[in-house]
Write a protein that holds these residues in place. Structure first.
Motif, mmCIF file in Angstrom:
data_model
loop_
_atom_site.group_PDB
_atom_site.id
_atom_site.type_symbol
_atom_site.label_atom_id
_atom_site.label_comp_id
_atom_site.label_asym_id
_atom_site.label_seq_id
_atom_site.Cartn_x
_atom_site.Cartn_y
_atom_site.Cartn_z
ATOM 1 N N SER A 237 74.153 14.163 34.545
ATOM 2 C CA SER A 237 73.176 14.991 33.840
ATOM 3 C C SER A 237 72.578 16.042 34.775
ATOM 4 N N ARG B 121 74.979 16.335 23.204
ATOM 5 C CA ARG B 121 74.935 16.169 24.665
ATOM 6 C C ARG B 121 73.843 17.022 25.309
ATOM 7 N N MET C 203 71.113 18.647 29.955
ATOM 8 C CA MET C 203 72.553 18.492 29.763
ATOM 9 C C MET C 203 72.961 17.090 30.182
ATOM 10 N N LEU D 263 77.956 15.307 31.023
ATOM 11 C CA LEU D 263 78.619 16.555 31.406
ATOM 12 C C LEU D 263 80.114 16.357 31.616
ATOM 13 N N ASP E 181 82.294 22.027 31.178
ATOM 14 C CA ASP E 181 80.952 22.615 31.136
ATOM 15 C C ASP E 181 80.673 23.465 32.371
ATOM 16 N N VAL F 165 80.815 20.818 37.409
ATOM 17 C CA VAL F 165 81.025 19.421 37.053
ATOM 18 C C VAL F 165 82.387 18.997 37.592
#
Length: 123
Positions: free
Chosen positions: A17, A67, A83, A86, A90, A121
């Motif tokens: 996150s 999400r 967020m 993830l 993203d 990510v």
């Protein structure tokens, strides 16, 4: 005139996150619909989420529904994007924007933009 400054980006593993924040200048912040857009390398900028001036209404791009959560604090002149879950897809530079006129999901409708914050990510 509205000035926007994003913060909170970084590197996170898939499933993790991040919380992005956008600080706005100006006394009329609550009159602006606000949004987050993102742009991945080699891709066009895309809409992520938008929230109405009073915070009552929010819209999300389909791939982030469930999400991501957009929120705002008009007392602090901030708009955030939480967020979760993830994914590598993203990964992008995320931009905060203040609405000017027109469609709430189209970039050209937004008159003020921040400088962006990188979200990466890893898989």
């Amino acid at each position: 005139q509205v000035q926007l400054v994003e913060s909170g980006g970084g590197l996170v593993q898939a499933g993790g996150s991040l919380r992005l924040s956008c600080a706005a200048s100006g006394r009329t912040f609550s009159t602006y619909g606000m949004a987050w857009f993102r742009q991945a390398p080699g891709k066009e900028r895309e809409f992520v989420a938008t929230i109405s001036g009073g915070g009552e209404l929010a819209l999300y791009e389909d791939s982030v529904k469930g999400r991501f959560t957009i929120s705002r604090d008009n007392a602090k002149n901030t708009v955030d994007l939480q967020m979760n879950s993830l994914k590598p897809e993203d990964t992008a530079v995320y931009y905060c924007a203040a609405h000017a006129s027109g469609s709430y999901t189209e970039g050209p409708s937004y008159g003020y933009w921040g400088q962006g914050t990188q979200v990466t990510v890893s898989s």
